[in-house]
Design a protein around this motif. Structure first.
Motif, mmCIF file in Angstrom:
data_model
loop_
_atom_site.group_PDB
_atom_site.id
_atom_site.type_symbol
_atom_site.label_atom_id
_atom_site.label_comp_id
_atom_site.label_asym_id
_atom_site.label_seq_id
_atom_site.Cartn_x
_atom_site.Cartn_y
_atom_site.Cartn_z
ATOM 1 N N LEU A 124 51.426 17.570 29.607
ATOM 2 C CA LEU A 124 50.888 16.287 29.139
ATOM 3 C C LEU A 124 49.488 16.058 29.713
ATOM 4 O O LEU A 124 48.562 15.641 28.996
ATOM 5 N N HIS A 125 49.334 16.350 30.985
ATOM 6 C CA HIS A 125 48.021 16.187 31.620
ATOM 7 C C HIS A 125 46.974 17.062 30.933
ATOM 8 O O HIS A 125 45.848 16.611 30.687
ATOM 9 N N MET A 126 47.333 18.288 30.621
ATOM 10 C CA MET A 126 46.376 19.183 29.958
ATOM 11 C C MET A 126 45.965 18.640 28.588
ATOM 12 O O MET A 126 44.792 18.691 28.219
ATOM 13 N N GLU A 127 46.922 18.090 27.856
ATOM 14 C CA GLU A 127 46.594 17.468 26.558
ATOM 15 C C GLU A 127 45.602 16.324 26.746
ATOM 16 O O GLU A 127 44.637 16.190 25.994
ATOM 17 N N GLU A 128 45.859 15.514 27.767
ATOM 18 C CA GLU A 128 44.980 14.369 28.018
ATOM 19 C C GLU A 128 43.565 14.822 28.366
ATOM 20 O O GLU A 128 42.582 14.221 27.925
ATOM 21 N N VAL A 148 44.729 39.581 35.957
ATOM 22 C CA VAL A 148 44.579 38.130 35.927
ATOM 23 C C VAL A 148 43.902 37.724 34.615
ATOM 24 O O VAL A 148 42.900 38.341 34.229
ATOM 25 N N PHE A 149 44.473 36.737 33.958
ATOM 26 C CA PHE A 149 43.945 36.274 32.674
ATOM 27 C C PHE A 149 43.631 34.787 32.723
ATOM 28 O O PHE A 149 44.313 34.017 33.395
ATOM 29 N N LEU A 150 42.597 34.394 31.986
ATOM 30 C CA LEU A 150 42.346 32.986 31.726
ATOM 31 C C LEU A 150 42.836 32.707 30.309
ATOM 32 O O LEU A 150 42.432 33.387 29.361
ATOM 33 N N LEU A 151 43.734 31.741 30.188
ATOM 34 C CA LEU A 151 44.251 31.346 28.878
ATOM 35 C C LEU A 151 43.896 29.879 28.671
ATOM 36 O O LEU A 151 44.272 29.011 29.475
ATOM 37 N N GLU A 152 43.160 29.589 27.617
ATOM 38 C CA GLU A 152 42.754 28.201 27.378
ATOM 39 C C GLU A 152 43.982 27.323 27.123
ATOM 40 O O GLU A 152 44.950 27.760 26.503
ATOM 41 N N ALA A 153 43.901 26.087 27.587
ATOM 42 C CA ALA A 153 45.045 25.181 27.490
ATOM 43 C C ALA A 153 45.501 25.005 26.045
ATOM 44 O O ALA A 153 46.700 24.884 25.784
ATOM 45 N N LEU A 156 48.025 27.584 25.436
ATOM 46 C CA LEU A 156 49.261 27.310 26.181
ATOM 47 C C LEU A 156 50.068 26.213 25.483
ATOM 48 O O LEU A 156 51.297 26.310 25.367
ATOM 49 N N LEU A 157 49.387 25.188 25.012
ATOM 50 C CA LEU A 157 50.074 24.083 24.340
ATOM 51 C C LEU A 157 50.805 24.568 23.087
ATOM 52 O O LEU A 157 51.910 24.104 22.781
ATOM 53 N N THR A 158 50.210 25.515 22.392
ATOM 54 C CA THR A 158 50.862 26.074 21.200
ATOM 55 C C THR A 158 52.133 26.827 21.578
ATOM 56 O O THR A 158 53.174 26.687 20.931
ATOM 57 N N PHE A 159 52.051 27.610 22.651
ATOM 58 C CA PHE A 159 53.245 28.349 23.110
ATOM 59 C C PHE A 159 54.314 27.374 23.609
ATOM 60 O O PHE A 159 55.507 27.592 23.426
ATOM 61 N N TRP A 160 53.880 26.316 24.268
ATOM 62 C CA TRP A 160 54.826 25.304 24.755
ATOM 63 C C TRP A 160 55.543 24.644 23.572
ATOM 64 O O TRP A 160 56.763 24.447 23.603
ATOM 65 N N ARG A 168 60.819 31.169 21.817
ATOM 66 C CA ARG A 168 60.988 31.844 23.096
ATOM 67 C C ARG A 168 60.434 31.026 24.270
ATOM 68 O O ARG A 168 59.474 30.260 24.124
ATOM 69 N N LYS A 169 61.036 31.218 25.440
ATOM 70 C CA LYS A 169 60.698 30.431 26.625
ATOM 71 C C LYS A 169 59.608 31.099 27.461
ATOM 72 O O LYS A 169 59.462 30.820 28.647
ATOM 73 N N SER A 170 58.873 32.016 26.852
ATOM 74 C CA SER A 170 57.809 32.700 27.582
ATOM 75 C C SER A 170 56.705 33.110 26.620
ATOM 76 O O SER A 170 56.866 33.043 25.399
ATOM 77 N N ILE A 171 55.587 33.524 27.203
ATOM 78 C CA ILE A 171 54.492 34.093 26.415
ATOM 79 C C ILE A 171 54.542 35.600 26.642
ATOM 80 O O ILE A 171 54.595 36.036 27.796
ATOM 81 N N THR A 172 54.555 36.382 25.588
ATOM 82 C CA THR A 172 54.603 37.830 25.808
ATOM 83 C C THR A 172 53.274 38.283 26.419
ATOM 84 O O THR A 172 52.228 37.643 26.242
#
Lengths: 202, 202
Positions: A124-128, A148-153, A156-160, A168-172
């Motif tokens: 929720l904080h990331m969305e805000e 190490v990877f940088l993944l834009e929020a 992440l929100l799409t995977f969430w 699925r409960k994870s990101i491949t």
């Protein structure tokens, strides 16, 4: 040494922990000098700070203080306190006037990144933050590969969302590789994530 | 209930403190419902957050954890910990993509604002934020008058320099009135400091 939040969730220490400092890797090497992701990021942020590149700090671990003893003429001692779940992400600060906000997590899983590393409040904080025009992302480390990877929020929100819709409960790992940006690891700075931000935003 | 930092400095609680919640004012009134500056700011920030005006949070109080008990199948209990001095300011976040950073302090002093309310680390942090193009300020409350001012960090730094050059150890109330911006107090939000930011930066 494992312990739990009041809600029963396992507590993963985020303050520098002497036990972890010389943690021997599974492959028997002391590669990357056994530093945790947090230590690497703290040193990276210190590198940025002293060179006026960016001012980014880790927030203190939130603690609910219940009882404090204050012996006369000496330091107050907290005698009873509990770990609280963070309501935001762990790291934030400023880069070229812009607000930067991120969470950093690592997994031993070789093939995917479990979404249970994040909790609803943080999402929720990331969305805000995104709605407010801030730069928001997660830093994901696959410890087995030292990658190490940088993944834009926004990704992440799409995977969430996929997960909350029954997916699925994870990101491949492949998804992280495709949608994220691998951060080259160095000596100084260790994890030069600002370089990726430059590519994405400047 | 007063207690001290390990360095002997007095600890001023920054987490909501039940003892202060209904603190009766000197004049005998319960004006402003006895809220502390921190409580007023937390409610103001919550007002901003839920309306997508800005995302600004108070950082947790930094604590050095020494000993943790972790009874089986129940919450970990911190049995020994100490207050640490903050290395940054207490509040930060994002407004229209820009980085916002501030510290909030109150004084009972009717004629001036003592600079001992800030410490060297925080002053250095404010300089760094300004160098990085962030919006940085302090919120000062004169409790006797129920007056709250926003003073930009650039002015605070000038007063701090005056002190280190042997000048006075406080900012006079007149100086705060002239160089700062009084924030009108309301019900919702309590301390509408974003309005001042709009005037200064937009």
């Amino acid at each position: 040494m494992n312990f739990n939040y009041p809600n029963g969730k396992r507590y993963i220490p985020r303050e520098p922990d002497s036990e972890n400092k010389l943690k021997k890797k599974k492959n028997g090497s002391y590669s990357n000098r056994g530093m945790t992701l947090e230590e690497d990021l703290n040193e990276t942020n210190e590198y940025y700070r002293v060179r006026n590149i960016a001012v980014i700090h880790k927030k203190p671990t939130p603690v609910q203080i219940v009882q404090v003893d204050y012996p006369n003429r000496s330091a107050a001692v907290i005698k009873e306190a509990y770990f609280k779940l963070a309501s935001t992400t762990d790291y934030n600060g400023v880069y070229k006037g812009k607000y930067i906000d991120f969470e950093a997590k690592e997994t031993q899983n070789p093939t995917s990144f479990p979404l249970k590393n994040f909790h609803q409040h943080q999402i929720l904080h990331m969305e805000e933050v995104l709605n407010q025009g801030g730069i928001c992302f997660v830093i994901l480390r696959f410890t087995r590969y030292e990658q190490v990877f940088l993944l834009e929020a926004k990704h992440l929100l799409t995977f969430w969302e996929r997960m909350t819709n029954g997916g699925r409960k994870s990101i491949t790992k492949e998804e992280v590789e495709q949608q994220g940006h691998q951060i080259p690891l160095g000596f100084q700075p260790r994890i030069d994530y600002i370089k990726i931000i430059d590519k994405l935003h400047y």
